[in-house]
Every structure is written in C-alpha cells, then in structure tokens.
Scaffold this active site. Structure first.
Site, mmCIF file in Angstrom:
data_model
loop_
_atom_site.group_PDB
_atom_site.id
_atom_site.type_symbol
_atom_site.label_atom_id
_atom_site.label_comp_id
_atom_site.label_asym_id
_atom_site.label_seq_id
_atom_site.Cartn_x
_atom_site.Cartn_y
_atom_site.Cartn_z
ATOM 1 C CB CYS A 224 -1.298 6.705 2.026
ATOM 2 S SG CYS A 224 -2.469 5.719 2.970
ATOM 3 C CD GLU B 82 -2.017 2.185 1.792
ATOM 4 O OE1 GLU B 82 -1.421 3.119 1.192
ATOM 5 O OE2 GLU B 82 -2.508 2.290 2.915
#
Length: 503
Positions: A294, A260
């Site tokens: 993120c 990720e």
C-alpha cells in the site's frame, strides 16, 4: 512448488466450527495455479455467532477473564502467542509464501515481525496498568479528576492479503492488549496463516471468544461484520473504495472506524546521491512484496541531470533480480496474488502504453515461467501527470518515472496525488531532506531509504489514504476508550442553590 496445507474450519469461541452454510473457497497457489486446498466461507449467520461469542468473552466472570483483567494478565497470553509463532516460524513462512506468492525470505521476515509485534504489545499491556487513574490537573481544589483507559469493546478487524499474518497482527495484538474481544476477517485470497493463528490461540489457552477468525468473501462476511450493531469499532486495511463503504455503514450506527487505504507514494531522488545505493532503494521501495504494498513508492521523481544514468543503473539492478517460485532459494520476486490481480496489472501497463508512455523494461510475463501469475519488474517512462499510471494505485511491480529540475517542482510532483500514505526523499543534503520532509503531504516519510517499518513507530496516512494510526502506542490507543472520572472532595455543600427553609 506445492506443499500440504491444514484443513481448518472457522475459529469461533475458542474452537473450530464449520460454517453454518457449509460453504468453502478454493485456495490457489499463485506460483503454480494449482488448487492446494480450501478455506471455510463465513456468512452473516457465522458473523452473528462470532459477535455473540466476543460479547460473552467481555462479560464472562463480570469481565475479569479479559476486559477488566490486568494488563499483566493479558500480556502473558500475548507473549505465549509470540513464542508459539516463533516455534512454528518455518511452517508459517511456507504457508504464507504458497498462499500469497511472497518470496520465502520475505515471509520468514514477516513471521519474525509477527512475534515481535505480539511481544511489543505485551509490554504495552503491562504498562497500561500504570497509566490507569492518571491524575488530571484541575483549576479548583474542591475537585480531583483522573482518567481510565478502557477497552472499546467488540472490534471487527478486516485485513488484506499482501501481509496476511503480519497486518492481521497489527490489529489483533493491540486490540487484545487493550482488553477488547475481536473478530478477524482476513482476505479470502490469503487466509492460511490467519487460521493458524487460531490454532495457536487454542494451544496457549486464550479465553474463548477473545479472538474469533472468520474467513470468507467481503460481501458475505466482511460487510455483515462492518454493519453489525454489536460491533463497537471497525479497523480496516484495503482499498479506498471498500474503506468508503465501511465508513458509510459505520456512520449509520455512529461507530468509530480506523482506515489504512490505498497509496501512490513518491520517491524523490536528487542529483547528489550515490546512484547505486539510491537505485537499490528505488527498486526495494516498489518491488518488495512483489510490488503489492500500500505504501509502495511507485512514482519515481528523478532530478533531470541524473535521470538517464540512474535509469540505466536501475535496469541493471532489475535484470539481476531472481524471479521464481517463491519457495526457491534466493527468490526476490514471486507471483502476484491472483489471476484477477495479474490481469489488472497488465491492463495498467497496456493503458500506459496506449496513452503514450514508454515501457522501458518489463511489462509482461518472464519468458522462463510458463505458469503462475508472474509479472516482470516494470519501469514506465515518458509519463504525464494526467495518465492513469501516475494517478491510480497499481498494486504490482510497476514503477512510473518523471523528472524535475527544481526542489519546488519535485515537491509539487510528489504531492500531486489524492493519496497520502508514504513519501521518500534521497539526498546527501540533510537540510534539503528536512525541507522536503516538511513539505510532503504524507503520514509516513522515509529519508535516504524506502519502506522500512517498525512496530514502535506510527503507521497511517492522510488524504484518501485514510485516518487513524496503527503500531506504536498509537496502535494501542486505537482500541481504548478514555473515561473521565471527577470527584467532589470538599466537605462543604456545593452552594449553588438556595437551600430549602428548615422546618
């Protein structure tokens, strides 16, 4: 504000152990810039010890202690961990806040989610028992087949500093639910609560070696973990550059990874919205967690007919944000995590200005805060698609803005990125929202909101934002290996070859 922090060692094989080389790393409170303690710095030597402990945990008592124990047995430990996290919530939230600069209210919310995540995967661990030996329908009645779901083995879990305990839990909880043994390597910038997770595991009697926690620098601890031949899988959350290195290392051993990585997510706002509701989602989507997310929707794409008024509203909302020491009541924006991150963000703002963009608001240190790594919420307009601020992840409280006139143009702007983690659309026209949702190239889409995340729903991206999914049932599958078992059940010979002549 500084508070005392526990002094911990590395958590290996169910106990605290000093690093082989006795190295330690100072812990700096980003709100005060004071050194408030230190953490152990693991190296390759410690990684070797931790991996050996994890391997032993999987084979002890022929696996019955953990790997081949029932999901119900593992679930009891996960629920005990969840209960301890809830019990220790006040001190864990404060540690998180002084370690990474997260406002205390956000940190408390995160700790609730940590407990909830362990509870959720306890439920899935129990349900895993019922999924074992699931039959497979075959076209030949002379065979029967079923599937076993088994733990992958020893897993290396490398996690970031923006949600220190929560994102560690996103990996630890499903890995343990699956029956794996894990080595957790949190970011050296925020490891305090992850070390406390070791103490919690000790208190609940988790079998030795099932979870090992190594704090330290990426090159000294993370790299040896990712390249260790006895680590069966690596799960990583962090930068695209580091993710690429982990993929390269894993390729040499044909080792699975889930990644990720970064993002530059869009938020598209159409002309038919409630301006104040949309403005709040826009600032929440970019400034929550001090902008260090993120999935932050850091590219605001506004319909040209509302752009001026919308930006006026958003500036008013921003002026109302309390920027302070994260332990102060009502804080909604704290410092960024480190001096390096602080300088990097200000450089992004400076570059945007030099490339011709306009700093509509923010872009510097708040006047009332003389110490700490604080940056005002920043909005940048007059942005072109070739500018650095449009293309690269800032990881700070910086929002860049472009306008559009047609739905097609909005979609093109939204997808104009190498990343594909998140995307959001705000409109009262739900049919339009559905069209835009389908057109977004992203792993997560928010409609009329930005950033909500639930343990039950999958999380992960496409393009250079990585691959694999965390959370939900998909998170558990990350740590399971599927084994096909097929049995010949006919009493008749197979009959493919001519039998030898009888004597």
């Amino acid at each position: 504000m500084d508070i005392p922090i526990p002094t911990r060692q590395l958590f290996i094989n169910g106990d605290w152990k000093a690093p082989v080389l006795n190295k330690r790393i100072p812990v700096i409170n980003p709100a005060t810039q004071n050194i408030i303690g230190d953490i152990p710095a693991a190296t390759k030597e410690d990684v070797d010890v931790a991996v050996a402990a994890a391997k032993t945990a999987l084979t002890r008592n022929k696996g019955a202690d953990w790997a081949t124990a029932s999901g119900a047995v593992r679930a009891r430990y996960l629920r005990a961990i969840a209960a301890k996290v809830t019990e220790k919530k006040p001190e864990l939230a404060k540690l998180e806040s002084i370690d990474c600069g997260k406002p205390l209210d956000e940190a408390a919310w995160d700790i609730d989610d940590v407990a909830g995540c362990f509870e959720y995967y306890a439920d899935l661990a129990e349900k895993l028992d019922a999924r074992q030996k699931a039959p497979v329908s075959l076209p030949m009645d002379t065979f029967k087949s079923h599937v076993l779901r088994e733990p992958i083995g020893v897993v290396g879990l490398i996690t970031p500093w923006n949600y220190p305990m929560l994102m560690a839990t996103w990996k630890v909880a499903p890995a343990l639910a699956a029956g794996c043994a894990a080595i957790l390597k949190p970011s050296e910038l925020a490891s305090l609560t992850c070390l406390e997770l070791g103490e919690i595991c000790k208190e609940v009697g988790l079998p030795p070696g099932v979870l090992n926690i190594l704090t330290g620098l990426g090159p000294e601890a993370g790299a040896p973990l990712a390249t260790h031949p006895d680590v069966d899988k690596v799960a990583f959350t962090g930068s695209s550059a580091t993710g690429s290195k982990i993929m390269t290392a894993a390729a040499q051993l044909v080792k699975p990874v889930s990644l990720e990585l970064g993002g530059k997510s869009p938020l598209v706002v159409f002309e038919d919205v409630d301006l104040d509701k949309a403005a709040e989602w826009a600032i929440f989507g970019c400034f929550w967690t001090n902008g260090q997310i993120c999935s932050a929707t850091s590219r605001l794409i506004l319909h040209e007919s509302i752009a001026t008024e919308f930006l006026n509203r958003i500036v008013k909302w921003i002026k109302n944000i309390k920027i302070s020491d994260p332990l102060e009541e009502g804080c909604r924006l704290g410092p960024v995590v480190s001096e390096g991150q602080y300088e990097k963000i200000l450089k992004f703002v400076s570059n945007a200005k030099s490339e011709g963009a306009t700093i509509l608001t923010g872009g510097s240190r708040p006047e009332h805060l003389k110490k700490g790594f604080f940056i005002e919420p920043t909005i940048i307009t007059d942005v072109t698609t070739n500018m650095q601020i449009w293309r690269e992840e800032v990881f700070g409280p910086v929002l860049c803005v472009k306008t559009f006139s047609t739905e097609e143009e909005a979609i093109d702007l939204a997808n104009d990125t190498v990343y594909g983690l998140g995307a959001a659309v705000i409109s009262n026209d739900l049919e339009r929202c559905e069209r835009v949702t389908k057109a977004f190239k992203a792993g997560i889409v928010w409609v009329n909101c930005s950033q909500p995340c639930f343990t039950q729903a999958p999380w992960g991206g496409v393009k250079r934002s990585g691959f694999g999914r965390e959370l939900g049932e998909w998170g558990l599958d990350n740590y399971l290996s599927v084994k096909q078992v097929t049995q010949y059940i006919s009493e008749e010979p197979w009959g493919w070859y001519q039998p030898p002549a009888k004597l």
